[in-house]
Design a protein around this motif. Structure first.
Motif, PDB file in Angstrom:
ATOM      1  N   HIS A 183      10.822  -0.344  51.072  1.00 34.97           N
ATOM      2  CA  HIS A 183       9.786   0.645  51.320  1.00 34.97           C
ATOM      3  C   HIS A 183       8.986   0.894  50.044  1.00 34.97           C
ATOM      4  O   HIS A 183       9.416   0.563  48.938  1.00 34.97           O
ATOM      5  CB  HIS A 183      10.410   1.958  51.800  1.00 34.97           C
ATOM      6  CG  HIS A 183      11.344   2.573  50.820  1.00 34.97           C
ATOM      7  ND1 HIS A 183      12.518   1.952  50.412  1.00 34.97           N
ATOM      8  CD2 HIS A 183      11.283   3.748  50.119  1.00 34.97           C
ATOM      9  CE1 HIS A 183      13.138   2.722  49.535  1.00 34.97           C
ATOM     10  NE2 HIS A 183      12.409   3.806  49.330  1.00 34.97           N
ATOM     11  N   LEU A 184       7.818   1.480  50.204  1.00 34.45           N
ATOM     12  CA  LEU A 184       6.922   1.733  49.075  1.00 34.45           C
ATOM     13  C   LEU A 184       6.789   3.232  48.852  1.00 34.45           C
ATOM     14  O   LEU A 184       6.503   3.986  49.784  1.00 34.45           O
ATOM     15  CB  LEU A 184       5.544   1.127  49.329  1.00 34.45           C
ATOM     16  CG  LEU A 184       4.534   1.256  48.181  1.00 34.45           C
ATOM     17  CD1 LEU A 184       4.862   0.266  47.092  1.00 34.45           C
ATOM     18  CD2 LEU A 184       3.110   1.042  48.683  1.00 34.45           C
ATOM     19  N   VAL A 185       7.008   3.663  47.614  1.00 34.43           N
ATOM     20  CA  VAL A 185       6.784   5.058  47.219  1.00 34.43           C
ATOM     21  C   VAL A 185       5.660   5.050  46.189  1.00 34.43           C
ATOM     22  O   VAL A 185       5.829   4.549  45.077  1.00 34.43           O
ATOM     23  CB  VAL A 185       8.061   5.690  46.634  1.00 34.43           C
ATOM     24  CG1 VAL A 185       7.771   7.106  46.143  1.00 34.43           C
ATOM     25  CG2 VAL A 185       9.177   5.702  47.669  1.00 34.43           C
ATOM     26  N   GLU A 186       4.510   5.581  46.561  1.00 33.69           N
ATOM     27  CA  GLU A 186       3.339   5.575  45.681  1.00 33.69           C
ATOM     28  C   GLU A 186       3.220   6.919  44.971  1.00 33.69           C
ATOM     29  O   GLU A 186       3.276   7.979  45.608  1.00 33.69           O
ATOM     30  CB  GLU A 186       2.068   5.298  46.481  1.00 33.69           C
ATOM     31  CG  GLU A 186       0.810   5.222  45.628  1.00 33.69           C
ATOM     32  CD  GLU A 186      -0.433   4.919  46.435  1.00 33.69           C
ATOM     33  OE1 GLU A 186      -1.518   4.810  45.829  1.00 33.69           O
ATOM     34  OE2 GLU A 186      -0.325   4.804  47.676  1.00 33.69           O
ATOM     35  N   VAL A 187       3.067   6.889  43.659  1.00 35.24           N
ATOM     36  CA  VAL A 187       2.957   8.125  42.886  1.00 35.24           C
ATOM     37  C   VAL A 187       1.810   8.017  41.894  1.00 35.24           C
ATOM     38  O   VAL A 187       1.374   6.931  41.523  1.00 35.24           O
ATOM     39  CB  VAL A 187       4.269   8.445  42.126  1.00 35.24           C
ATOM     40  CG1 VAL A 187       5.426   8.622  43.087  1.00 35.24           C
ATOM     41  CG2 VAL A 187       4.588   7.372  41.093  1.00 35.24           C
ATOM     42  N   HIS A 188       1.332   9.193  41.471  1.00 35.52           N
ATOM     43  CA  HIS A 188       0.368   9.316  40.392  1.00 35.52           C
ATOM     44  C   HIS A 188       0.977  10.212  39.317  1.00 35.52           C
ATOM     45  O   HIS A 188       2.075  10.749  39.484  1.00 35.52           O
ATOM     46  CB  HIS A 188      -0.952   9.898  40.901  1.00 35.52           C
ATOM     47  CG  HIS A 188      -1.634   9.029  41.921  1.00 35.52           C
ATOM     48  ND1 HIS A 188      -1.226   8.967  43.239  1.00 35.52           N
ATOM     49  CD2 HIS A 188      -2.684   8.184  41.812  1.00 35.52           C
ATOM     50  CE1 HIS A 188      -2.004   8.122  43.899  1.00 35.52           C
ATOM     51  NE2 HIS A 188      -2.895   7.636  43.055  1.00 35.52           N
ATOM     52  N   ARG A 189       0.267  10.395  38.243  1.00 33.95           N
ATOM     53  CA  ARG A 189       0.785  11.186  37.130  1.00 33.95           C
ATOM     54  C   ARG A 189       1.242  12.579  37.588  1.00 33.95           C
ATOM     55  O   ARG A 189       2.311  13.046  37.198  1.00 33.95           O
ATOM     56  CB  ARG A 189      -0.288  11.311  36.048  1.00 33.95           C
ATOM     57  CG  ARG A 189       0.139  12.208  34.887  1.00 33.95           C
ATOM     58  CD  ARG A 189      -1.016  12.472  33.921  1.00 33.95           C
ATOM     59  NE  ARG A 189      -0.688  13.571  33.009  1.00 33.95           N
ATOM     60  CZ  ARG A 189      -0.107  13.430  31.838  1.00 33.95           C
ATOM     61  NH1 ARG A 189       0.219  12.223  31.402  1.00 33.95           N
ATOM     62  NH2 ARG A 189       0.165  14.482  31.081  1.00 33.95           N
ATOM     63  N   ALA A 190       0.446  13.240  38.415  1.00 34.55           N
ATOM     64  CA  ALA A 190       0.773  14.602  38.839  1.00 34.55           C
ATOM     65  C   ALA A 190       2.091  14.676  39.607  1.00 34.55           C
ATOM     66  O   ALA A 190       2.717  15.736  39.656  1.00 34.55           O
ATOM     67  CB  ALA A 190      -0.360  15.167  39.695  1.00 34.55           C
ATOM     68  N   ASP A 191       2.508  13.556  40.194  1.00 33.50           N
ATOM     69  CA  ASP A 191       3.748  13.553  40.980  1.00 33.50           C
ATOM     70  C   ASP A 191       4.990  13.478  40.100  1.00 33.50           C
ATOM     71  O   ASP A 191       6.093  13.816  40.564  1.00 33.50           O
ATOM     72  CB  ASP A 191       3.758  12.369  41.954  1.00 33.50           C
ATOM     73  CG  ASP A 191       2.596  12.407  42.923  1.00 33.50           C
ATOM     74  OD1 ASP A 191       2.344  13.479  43.481  1.00 33.50           O
ATOM     75  OD2 ASP A 191       1.938  11.362  43.108  1.00 33.50           O
ATOM     76  N   VAL A 192       4.850  13.021  38.857  1.00 33.49           N
ATOM     77  CA  VAL A 192       6.037  12.773  38.034  1.00 33.49           C
ATOM     78  C   VAL A 192       6.000  13.466  36.679  1.00 33.49           C
ATOM     79  O   VAL A 192       6.965  13.389  35.923  1.00 33.49           O
ATOM     80  CB  VAL A 192       6.244  11.249  37.818  1.00 33.49           C
ATOM     81  CG1 VAL A 192       6.535  10.563  39.140  1.00 33.49           C
ATOM     82  CG2 VAL A 192       5.024  10.614  37.151  1.00 33.49           C
ATOM     83  N   VAL A 193       4.906  14.139  36.354  1.00 31.94           N
ATOM     84  CA  VAL A 193       4.782  14.816  35.067  1.00 31.94           C
ATOM     85  C   VAL A 193       4.550  16.306  35.311  1.00 31.94           C
ATOM     86  O   VAL A 193       3.658  16.688  36.075  1.00 31.94           O
ATOM     87  CB  VAL A 193       3.622  14.233  34.228  1.00 31.94           C
ATOM     88  CG1 VAL A 193       3.476  15.003  32.921  1.00 31.94           C
ATOM     89  CG2 VAL A 193       3.873  12.760  33.938  1.00 31.94           C
ATOM     90  N   ALA A 194       5.365  17.124  34.668  1.00 32.62           N
ATOM     91  CA  ALA A 194       5.234  18.572  34.781  1.00 32.62           C
ATOM     92  C   ALA A 194       4.543  19.141  33.546  1.00 32.62           C
ATOM     93  O   ALA A 194       4.272  18.421  32.579  1.00 32.62           O
ATOM     94  CB  ALA A 194       6.616  19.204  34.957  1.00 32.62           C
ATOM     95  N   GLY A 195       4.268  20.441  33.581  1.00 32.85           N
ATOM     96  CA  GLY A 195       3.568  21.061  32.468  1.00 32.85           C
ATOM     97  C   GLY A 195       4.458  21.834  31.529  1.00 32.85           C
ATOM     98  O   GLY A 195       3.959  22.455  30.583  1.00 32.85           O
ATOM     99  N   PHE A 196       5.774  21.806  31.778  1.00 31.25           N
ATOM    100  CA  PHE A 196       6.691  22.576  30.953  1.00 31.25           C
ATOM    101  C   PHE A 196       7.888  21.713  30.549  1.00 31.25           C
ATOM    102  O   PHE A 196       8.262  20.765  31.242  1.00 31.25           O
ATOM    103  CB  PHE A 196       7.172  23.825  31.693  1.00 31.25           C
ATOM    104  CG  PHE A 196       6.058  24.744  32.109  1.00 31.25           C
ATOM    105  CD1 PHE A 196       5.533  25.668  31.221  1.00 31.25           C
ATOM    106  CD2 PHE A 196       5.516  24.662  33.388  1.00 31.25           C
ATOM    107  CE1 PHE A 196       4.498  26.510  31.596  1.00 31.25           C
ATOM    108  CE2 PHE A 196       4.482  25.499  33.777  1.00 31.25           C
ATOM    109  CZ  PHE A 196       3.967  26.427  32.880  1.00 31.25           C
TER     110      PHE A 196
END
Length: 372
Positions: A183-196
């Motif tokens: 299966h394919l799981v597509e992510v962008h920066r916002a999906d894997v990087v938090a602000g804290f």
């Protein structure tokens, strides 16, 4: 002749079976086992407690078999058996499993070949598939095999089929047993990087675990590296977490990072671990005007619309002009064009109820391009 005792799982099953037999004999031994404790009870109570003990023995035996079955069920053709232990078994018992379509390898490859254009991409992918098939045949014949890295870099402008090719690779590698699910799981920066601090690693790990036995597709992956010279960016924490997960699960996940060519080259150079793991790059060229017209026709057909004959001669000049823009998004532009053409058709049909609902006219396309 193959020695079955060289297989650790076979040895474990034999030992488990022997232990189950010994424990069962002890439980029902009237002199030294628990069965001796219930001899003085009423027959109905004895029957009830005996039934409970039998059920417990059967449950323990079933759980043991499930544990070792999990070592095979959760792995593909290229990786050693691995399981997270009892917790994985409990999840297998109570969490619904993803339904996996069993697509034959030839059918999966045909689906890739049916994609419009992408000739150099298909050539590269077919080479990878051929290498994988040869390695599998060598393994089956007991010949030495080389470790294969499934991780890749996809470079190219937006809208040139990178995600679709990644999804097709998942089906192909699943059919070849290189990945269990594919299966394919597509992510962008916002999906894997938090602000804290402390929140990025869990987010990345959650997506990695979601993609386990399949493909993690990171679009615009170069954004994880942040701006050169900047500090305090948690994208690098995401990269470190990803690299460790790839190492710990090297044969159970395929990671594809994608983005513009120059940015992706700089991204790979930012971390030696990236350069060591992403050794294969596939470049996706922009679609030609003919390819885009074919894509537009295919999109219309899927939505049960027909396009006018020779529509290409009216659409190609618009493509040539618009494709000079830096924001040009190739196949995505065709999807937007079709949506605008449908809106123009709807306006036309509202004044003519007898018009064909499934036909888009040249006038509709011209209004969609802003030239009508």
């Amino acid at each position: 002749m193959k020695n079955p005792f060289k297989d650790q799982q076979t040895v474990a099953l034999i030992i488990g079976g022997v232990l189950a037999a010994v424990i069962t004999a002890w439980i029902f031994n009237p002199q030294s086992g628990p069965a001796g404790l219930i001899k003085g009870l009423s027959p109905s109570t004895q029957a009830l407690l005996s039934g409970i003990m039998i059920a417990l023995v059967l449950a323990c035996g079933g759980l043991l078999l499930t544990l070792f079955a999990a070592r095979y069920a959760r792995t593909g053709a290229l990786q050693p058996a691995h399981t997270g232990g009892l917790s994985d078994v409990i999840k297998m018992l109570f969490v619904p499993q993803r339904k996996i379509p069993d697509t034959p390898p030839n059918k999966a490859i045909e689906n890739l070949e049916a994609m419009v254009g992408l000739v150099p991409v298909k050539r590269e992918v077919n080479g990878l598939i051929a290498r994988l098939q040869v390695e599998q045949k060598r393994r089956a014949q007991g010949l030495p095999t080389a470790a294969l890295s499934l991780h890749m870099v996809f470079t190219g402008p937006p809208g040139v089929g990178k995600t679709e090719v990644a999804r097709a690779l998942g089906h192909i590698y699943r059919s070849l047993r290189a990945l269990r699910v594919g299966h394919l799981v597509e992510v962008h920066r916002a999906d894997v990087v938090a602000g804290f601090i402390g929140q990025t690693a869990p987010k990345m790990l959650a997506k990695c675990n979601e993609a386990l036995d399949g493909i993690l597709f990171i679009d615009e992956a170069y954004t994880l590296a942040g701006t050169p010279g900047s500090s305090g960016d948690f994208g690098r924490e995401a990269i470190d977490t990803l690299l460790k997960f790839m190492e710990d699960n090297r044969d159970r996940i395929m990671v594809i990072v994608a983005g513009y060519p120059n940015e992706m080259r700089r991204f790979i150079d930012t971390n030696p671990g990236l350069a060591g793991r992403f050794t294969k790059t596939i470049d996706f060229p922009p679609y030609s005007a003919d390819n885009l017209c074919e894509i537009l026709r295919g999109m219309a057909t899927k939505q049960h619309f027909t396009l006018p004959e020779n529509f290409q001669s009216r659409v190609k000049p618009w493509i040539s002009d618009r494709s000079r823009s830096e924001e040009w998004a190739n196949a995505r532009e065709m999807r937007s064009l079709l949506e605008r053409a449908r809106e123009a058709q709807a306006m036309r049909i509202s004044a003519d109820p007898s018009a064909d609902l499934s036909h888009i006219e040249i006038a509709d396309l011209m209004r969609a391009t802003g030239r009508g």
